[in-house]
Design an enzyme around this catalytic site. Structure first.
Site, PDB file in Angstrom:
ATOM      1  N   ASP A  42       0.828  -1.215   0.000  1.00 35.23           N
ATOM      2  CA  ASP A  42       0.000   0.000   0.000  1.00 35.23           C
ATOM      3  C   ASP A  42       0.857   1.258   0.000  1.00 35.23           C
ATOM      4  OD1 ASP A  42      -2.671  -0.667  -0.115  1.00 35.23           O
ATOM      5  OD2 ASP A  42      -2.914  -0.852   2.055  1.00 35.23           O
ATOM      6  N   LYS A  97      -0.533  -0.257  -4.263  1.00 31.41           N
ATOM      7  CA  LYS A  97      -1.975   0.002  -4.234  1.00 31.41           C
ATOM      8  C   LYS A  97      -2.201   1.421  -3.725  1.00 31.41           C
ATOM      9  CE  LYS A  97      -4.829  -2.273  -1.244  1.00 31.41           C
ATOM     10  NZ  LYS A  97      -5.371  -1.204  -0.368  1.00 31.41           N
ATOM     11  N   GLU A 129      -5.484   4.460  -3.079  1.00 27.78           N
ATOM     12  CA  GLU A 129      -6.923   4.656  -2.953  1.00 27.78           C
ATOM     13  C   GLU A 129      -7.351   5.854  -3.788  1.00 27.78           C
ATOM     14  OE1 GLU A 129      -8.034   4.915   1.204  1.00 27.78           O
ATOM     15  OE2 GLU A 129      -7.007   3.028   1.682  1.00 27.78           O
ATOM     16  N   GLU A 169     -13.818  -2.359  -2.036  1.00 27.67           N
ATOM     17  CA  GLU A 169     -14.076  -2.636  -0.615  1.00 27.67           C
ATOM     18  C   GLU A 169     -15.477  -2.165  -0.238  1.00 27.67           C
ATOM     19  OE1 GLU A 169     -11.015  -1.419   2.120  1.00 27.67           O
ATOM     20  OE2 GLU A 169     -12.270  -1.847   3.869  1.00 27.67           O
TER      21      GLU A 169
HETATM   22  O1  KIV Z   1      -4.852  -2.164   4.108  1.00 31.16           O
HETATM   23  C1  KIV Z   1      -5.468  -3.205   3.840  1.00 31.16           C
HETATM   24  O2  KIV Z   1      -5.304  -4.260   4.459  1.00 31.16           O
HETATM   25  C2  KIV Z   1      -6.411  -3.158   2.729  1.00 31.16           C
HETATM   26  C3  KIV Z   1      -7.452  -4.230   2.705  1.00 31.16           C
HETATM   27  C4  KIV Z   1      -8.570  -3.831   3.578  1.00 31.16           C
HETATM   28  C5  KIV Z   1      -7.899  -4.505   1.325  1.00 31.16           C
HETATM   29  O3  KIV Z   1      -6.378  -2.269   1.937  1.00 31.16           O
END
Ligand code: KIV
Length: 275
Positions: free
Chosen positions: A95, A124, A126, A193
């Site tokens: 992330d 990833k 958002e 999500e």
């Molecule tokens: O940070 C995380 O674990 C996520 C999941 C909720 C998909 O983004």
């Protein structure tokens, strides 16, 4: 390993953006699960998890914060490096944390760090349409991107809580348009999500890239859960999760049961889906 074992052993190659896309085309469900350290990372990898997500959920389940907002790029690098050290076949997805991609230039700088210092294979982020330019730039520079739509935990204070997203017509249309725009910008994967099952299924069918759901129903190309939720150690796990430690399983058995449940289309069930 003896001759028989070595000749009959199935060699599983590293998951890549190409193999994940092929899994979508072949209707093979993709299994994603979070991990934040080497011990769990190794178990997930050995039990057949396709994508290990080092989520900024670590802010909540590892660091004890009420949200993901305090997580930093340095935190992400530390935990991703621990997982990358042991992952042999899973794709390692990390992330980008809160405020680390407010411009394409900042996103490029932080992705360079994540990929060079912790060996992440994909990042990833958002956000929908406002992230299109950033996704284009990352793609142009060879960074695979997963775009996270629906409930975006980094915006929890703006959203006023963790709620299902996309129940209103206009929001649903915007989400579908965002998914297509992000795919066109170069995103290699979409994560949805807390989205009504019907909407998540429509988005999954509308795009060519794999769509992974969490609380997004059975029509997605794959599923993800937060490790601590599915191991039953989160005090109040969300309704879309399931405790796989029941029936006296060990942790590796619980992870294996999750992998098999997703691959076999048994998880999620009706009780985990939103209308
Ligand atoms: O940070 C995380 O674990 C996520 C999941 C909720 C998909 O983004």
């Amino acid at each position: 390993m003896d001759q028989k074992d070595s000749s009959s052993a199935k060699v599983i190659k590293r998951r890549t953006v190409t193999t994940l896309r092929k899994m979508k085309q072949d209707n093979e469900k993709i299994v994603m699960l979070t991990a934040y350290d080497s011990s769990f990372g190794r178990v997930l990898d050995e039990q057949g998890v396709d994508v290990i997500l080092i989520g900024d959920s670590l802010g909540m389940v590892i660091q004890g914060h009420p949200t993901t907002i305090p997580v930093t790029v340095d935190d992400m690098i530390y935990h991703t490096r621990a997982v990358s050290a042991v992952a042999q076949t899973a794709l390692v997805l990390a992330d980008l944390p809160f405020m680390s991609y407010t411009s394409p230039e900042m996103a490029l700088r932080n992705c360079a760090r994540l990929m060079q210092e912790s060996d992440a294979h994909m990042v990833k982020l958002e956000g929908g349409a406002p992230q299109v330019e950033t996704v284009k730039q990352l793609t142009h520079h060879g960074v695979p991107v997963c775009a996270h739509l629906g409930l975006q935990p980094q915006s929890v204070h703006k959203l006023g809580g963790y709620r299902v997203q996309g129940r209103e017509d206009a929001v649903a249309k915007q989400m579908q348009a965002d998914a297509l725009a992000l795919q066109d910008a170069g995103a290699d994967m979409i994560l949805l999500e807390c989205v009504p099952e019907v909407l998540a299924t429509a988005i999954t069918q509308a795009v060519e890239v794999p769509v992974i759901g969490i609380g997004a129903g059975r029509g997605c190309d794959g599923q993800v859960l937060v490790l601590h939720d599915m191991l039953g150690i989160t005090p109040r796990a969300p309704r879309f999760s399931q405790n796989f430690m029941q029936e006296g399983r060990t942790i590796p058995q619980a992870i294996r049961a999750y992998v098999e449940a997703v691959k076999g289309g048994h998880f999620p069930a009706d009780a985990h889906c939103f209308v």
